[in-house]
Design a protein around this motif. Structure first.
Motif, PDB file in Angstrom:
ATOM      1  N   GLU A   1      48.378  40.106  44.708  1.00  0.00           N
ATOM      2  CA  GLU A   1      47.006  40.001  45.560  1.00  0.00           C
ATOM      3  C   GLU A   1      46.485  38.561  45.195  1.00  0.00           C
ATOM      4  O   GLU A   1      46.589  38.112  43.735  1.00  0.00           O
ATOM      5  CB  GLU A   1      46.118  40.936  45.344  1.00  0.00           C
ATOM      6  CG  GLU A   1      46.518  42.071  46.257  1.00  0.00           C
ATOM      7  CD  GLU A   1      45.593  43.219  45.933  1.00  0.00           C
ATOM      8  OE1 GLU A   1      44.612  43.152  45.527  1.00  0.00           O
ATOM      9  OE2 GLU A   1      45.994  44.435  46.458  1.00  0.00           O
ATOM     10  N   ARG A   2      45.766  37.896  45.663  1.00  0.00           N
ATOM     11  CA  ARG A   2      45.317  36.591  45.635  1.00  0.00           C
ATOM     12  C   ARG A   2      43.610  36.663  45.365  1.00  0.00           C
ATOM     13  O   ARG A   2      43.124  37.335  46.261  1.00  0.00           O
ATOM     14  CB  ARG A   2      45.541  35.395  46.682  1.00  0.00           C
ATOM     15  CG  ARG A   2      46.874  35.126  46.601  1.00  0.00           C
ATOM     16  CD  ARG A   2      47.352  34.295  45.221  1.00  0.00           C
ATOM     17  NE  ARG A   2      48.843  34.004  45.573  1.00  0.00           N
ATOM     18  CZ  ARG A   2      49.315  32.828  45.032  1.00  0.00           C
ATOM     19  NH1 ARG A   2      48.489  31.883  44.479  1.00  0.00           N
ATOM     20  NH2 ARG A   2      50.542  32.451  45.270  1.00  0.00           N
ATOM     21  N   THR A   3      43.174  36.221  44.454  1.00  0.00           N
ATOM     22  CA  THR A   3      41.861  36.064  44.394  1.00  0.00           C
ATOM     23  C   THR A   3      41.370  35.163  45.404  1.00  0.00           C
ATOM     24  O   THR A   3      42.030  34.366  45.796  1.00  0.00           O
ATOM     25  CB  THR A   3      41.279  36.192  42.869  1.00  0.00           C
ATOM     26  OG1 THR A   3      41.664  34.370  42.451  1.00  0.00           O
ATOM     27  CG2 THR A   3      41.669  36.736  41.786  1.00  0.00           C
ATOM     28  N   SER A   4      39.983  35.034  45.397  1.00  0.00           N
ATOM     29  CA  SER A   4      39.273  34.057  46.266  1.00  0.00           C
ATOM     30  C   SER A   4      39.383  32.652  45.739  1.00  0.00           C
ATOM     31  O   SER A   4      39.505  31.702  46.439  1.00  0.00           O
ATOM     32  CB  SER A   4      37.747  34.289  46.369  1.00  0.00           C
ATOM     33  OG  SER A   4      37.324  34.278  45.191  1.00  0.00           O
ATOM     34  N   GLY A   5      39.742  32.468  44.554  1.00  0.00           N
ATOM     35  CA  GLY A   5      39.934  31.134  43.820  1.00  0.00           C
ATOM     36  C   GLY A   5      41.480  30.939  43.716  1.00  0.00           C
ATOM     37  O   GLY A   5      42.001  30.028  43.376  1.00  0.00           O
ATOM     38  N   GLY A   6      42.393  31.894  44.537  1.00  0.00           N
ATOM     39  CA  GLY A   6      43.870  31.435  44.739  1.00  0.00           C
ATOM     40  C   GLY A   6      44.715  32.052  43.448  1.00  0.00           C
ATOM     41  O   GLY A   6      46.060  31.816  43.388  1.00  0.00           O
ATOM     42  N   GLN A   7      44.097  32.649  42.752  1.00  0.00           N
ATOM     43  CA  GLN A   7      45.033  33.060  41.520  1.00  0.00           C
ATOM     44  C   GLN A   7      45.493  34.383  41.731  1.00  0.00           C
ATOM     45  O   GLN A   7      44.875  35.328  42.212  1.00  0.00           O
ATOM     46  CB  GLN A   7      43.848  33.467  40.351  1.00  0.00           C
ATOM     47  CG  GLN A   7      43.350  32.267  39.629  1.00  0.00           C
ATOM     48  CD  GLN A   7      42.484  32.657  38.433  1.00  0.00           C
ATOM     49  OE1 GLN A   7      41.965  33.698  38.056  1.00  0.00           O
ATOM     50  NE2 GLN A   7      42.272  31.633  37.346  1.00  0.00           N
TER      51      GLN A   7
END
Length: 112
Positions: free
Chosen positions: A29-35
């Motif tokens: 899954e991606r965090t809001s920061g794209g990680q």
């Protein structure tokens, strides 16, 4: 867990993990920061992927087989793995034959 943590826990490079994801073998899954963030069971999945690669399976075949390992393995899994074993057995026979020919050629070359 983050990609670096998964790499450390599984003993696989970050680059390999990205490749596994690209091939559809692993998901994140991606965090809001794209990680990337991986589920805690990703370590076991990466270890399984590594075992299948070590068994000379290609990523396409691994992607096909991975769902069969979830839950209770199906008879189709065993059948698919037996087909792969037969393929590898054939490769071994071919290599042994090639080695025999090479030994014959080596034996025909005069020594210095």
């Amino acid at each position: 867990m983050r990609i670096g943590e998964l790499a450390t826990a599984s003993g696989v490079s970050v680059r390999s993990l990205r490749y596994y994801e690209q091939q559809g073998l692993l998901s994140s899954e991606r965090t809001s920061g794209g990680q990337r963030r991986y589920h805690h069971d990703a370590v076991g999945r990466v270890e399984l992927i590594q075992r299948l690669y070590s068994a000379a399976l290609c990523s396409e075949k691994i992607a096909e087989l991975l769902p069969c390992f979830e839950g209770r393995p199906s008879p189709a899994l065993r059948s698919s793995l037996l087909v792969e074993k037969a393929r590898i057995d054939g490769m071994i026979r071919d290599l042994e034959q090639a080695r025999g020919v090479l030994v014959s050629v080596i034996d025909s070359v005069p020594e210095d």
